[in-house]
Design a protein around this motif. Sequence first.
Motif, short mmCIF file in Angstrom:
data_model
loop_
_atom_site.label_atom_id
_atom_site.label_comp_id
_atom_site.label_asym_id
_atom_site.label_seq_id
_atom_site.Cartn_x
_atom_site.Cartn_y
_atom_site.Cartn_z
N ASP B 4 40.55 24.40 46.38
CA ASP B 4 39.51 24.78 45.41
C ASP B 4 39.41 23.72 44.32
OD1 ASP B 4 38.84 26.97 46.75
OD2 ASP B 4 39.99 28.38 45.52
N MET B 7 37.63 20.80 45.53
CA MET B 7 36.18 21.03 45.60
C MET B 7 35.56 20.96 44.21
SD MET B 7 35.88 21.10 48.69
CE MET B 7 34.12 21.28 48.80
N ARG B 8 36.26 21.54 43.23
CA ARG B 8 35.74 21.48 41.86
C ARG B 8 35.64 20.04 41.40
NH1 ARG B 8 38.80 25.90 41.03
NH2 ARG B 8 40.55 24.78 40.10
N CYS B 9 36.64 19.22 41.77
CA CYS B 9 36.63 17.82 41.34
C CYS B 9 35.44 17.08 41.93
CB CYS B 9 37.93 17.12 41.74
SG CYS B 9 37.92 15.36 41.34
N VAL B 10 35.26 17.22 43.24
CA VAL B 10 34.17 16.46 43.84
C VAL B 10 32.81 17.04 43.44
CG1 VAL B 10 35.52 15.59 45.78
CG2 VAL B 10 34.23 17.73 46.03
N GLY B 11 32.83 18.17 42.71
CA GLY B 11 31.59 18.72 42.20
C GLY B 11 31.17 18.09 40.88
N THR B 12 32.08 17.38 40.22
CA THR B 12 31.72 16.77 38.93
C THR B 12 31.88 15.26 39.02
OG1 THR B 12 33.96 16.83 38.08
CG2 THR B 12 32.61 18.77 37.66
N THR B 13 30.86 14.54 38.51
CA THR B 13 30.92 13.08 38.60
C THR B 13 32.09 12.53 37.78
OG1 THR B 13 29.34 12.93 36.80
CG2 THR B 13 28.47 12.72 39.04
N CYS B 15 35.06 13.69 37.30
CA CYS B 15 36.32 13.77 38.05
C CYS B 15 36.31 12.77 39.21
CB CYS B 15 36.54 15.19 38.57
SG CYS B 15 38.13 15.40 39.39
N ILE B 16 35.16 12.65 39.86
CA ILE B 16 35.07 11.68 40.97
C ILE B 16 35.36 10.27 40.46
CG2 ILE B 16 33.51 10.57 42.62
CD1 ILE B 16 32.16 13.21 43.07
#
Lengths: 238, 301
Positions: B4, B7-13, B15-16
């Motif tokens: 999870d 997934m949250r990380c790859v949902g925010t630029t 964090c990416i």
Amino acid sequence: MSAAEILKLDGIDVFYGASQILFGVSFGVEKGQSLALLGRNGAGKSTTMKAIIGLAPPKRGAISVHGVAVQKFTADRIAREGIGFVPEDRQIFPEHSVEDNLKIGIKTGVGGRSDWTLEKIYDVFPILASMRTRMGGRLSGGEQQMLTIARTLMGNPDVLLLDEPSEGLAPIIVEKIGELIQRLRGMGITLIVAEQNMHFCLDIASHVAVIDKGHIVYRGSIDELRANDDVKKRYLAV
Amino acid sequence: MDLDALMRCVGTTSCIVTQLTSGMIIGMLLFLIASGVTLIFGVLNVINFAHGSLYMIGAYAAWTFYQLTGSYFVSALGAAVAVGVLGVLFERFLMSKVYGSNVLMQLLVCYAVVLISDDLIKIIWGPVSLSMGMPVEFRLPPLRFFGGVVPPFYIFMIVAAMAIGLLLWLVIARTRFGNIVRAAAVNGPMVSALGIRVNLYYAAVFGIGSALAGAAGALAAPVRSLTPGMGFSILIESFIVTVIGGMGSIVGAFVASIIIGLTRSFGSIGFPLFVDGVMFLIMALVLIFKPSGLFGRPHNK
Ligand SMILES: Nc1ncnc2c1ncn2[C@@H]1O[C@H](COP(=O)(O)OP(=O)(O)OP(=O)(O)O)[C@@H](O)[C@H]1O
Ligand SMILES: [Mg+2]
């Protein structure tokens, strides 16, 4: 023999591990001569060539080039003394282009001589000029043989050692290699050609040494050999 | 496992961006080390098990040079050169003696060097960990990309490693030196018979590979803590990289380093306890489907 000998082997013994392959091999070549080193399979021709270039250093005996004792030198040093080695299995660099193969051979000769340039090589070997970007591994056997001779010539050697240049090639290619060797002789290069094929040598050699089981059993001019049926029968399977 | 969070990380630029840059700096350090390992292996056909120690020495040397000169750039260059010279000495006086021997003998020689250098580090710099801190040249406000924060030093490190890699590739692929080195890798005796001092080329290759490790150490010094033995884990990872990329392939080392770097950085969020497992899994998959590595050629020794 005379002091004009450019290369001289004096009683060399070569071993592979514990087994002795060459027994007191002695011969010499004078400048401009072309010596055929004849002998059957396994007689010790390649070992003699490797001993000269330093890839199979002799345990005993002396080898001199231009009067310098080289038997303790490494191969690169012997090459820089003026010996050019063309191995029997060609050993071109398969993943280098034809031109890159040639460039690796670049070296000035003794005394800074640089007669051989890429242009001159392509002039003498037009076949190589037409495939300069092709990978060495993709050449035919005959083309590889041309390339390996050309690569060694790039180092401007005084003495060229050719180990079985006709081996495994079609008669028409063998003929071409023969013509090439004639042409090199015309340019004054000193040659030693190891061969099983005496007929190939009759045209290109001035002198001959016959080797059998690691011993030199005959030395003479090529005409003397031509007339000597005994030697031909006994050592050359003619 | 916390997929999870991943997934949250790859949902925010933001964090990416953060994970990408940290993955890239892990990857670029690995690349510098692995490209040295793979270069030395490709040409000399020996595995330098002491390569991690060269990295460690590079880091400590950079630390000391930085204390002395106060200039990070001078220190990094100095460390790379010093480790390169050390590598040449190592090759001439030790490794060249065991080229013909079996791998176990080579391993033993390298292991001896690893033990000795770890102890020397303890004697000279002490057993406790050191840190260089951010060099003066890079004490700048962080950069922001798409909401992610990136220290300027990270950018420098990534660019520097890529530039070094490109230079290495150009030297090997395009110069006379590289032409001869590639030939010596395939058939050293023939190169020698053409009149080339092939031993000098072997020593030079070892020196270049070592200098790469030294440079990696210098680049790591501001962002890693310096400890005796710090070379070991990165050595294992660089072997994984070398196997994935293909023994002898610099391009392969580059690609595989990035794969491993990103696996580490994103993995630390998604599966922190299983990062090493995933790395080995990737290696196993590559070995199964392409035993010679992604960019290795099957006939390579
Ligand atoms: N690396 C080696 N180790 C051990 N013995 C060898 C090695 N190379 C050659 N020999 C042996 O040395 C002897 C001479 O070999 P050499 O290759 O010199 O013969 P040659 O005259 O060149 O033969 P060919 O016509 O087949 O090329 C042979 O008995 C061969 O089996
Ligand atoms: Mg032979």
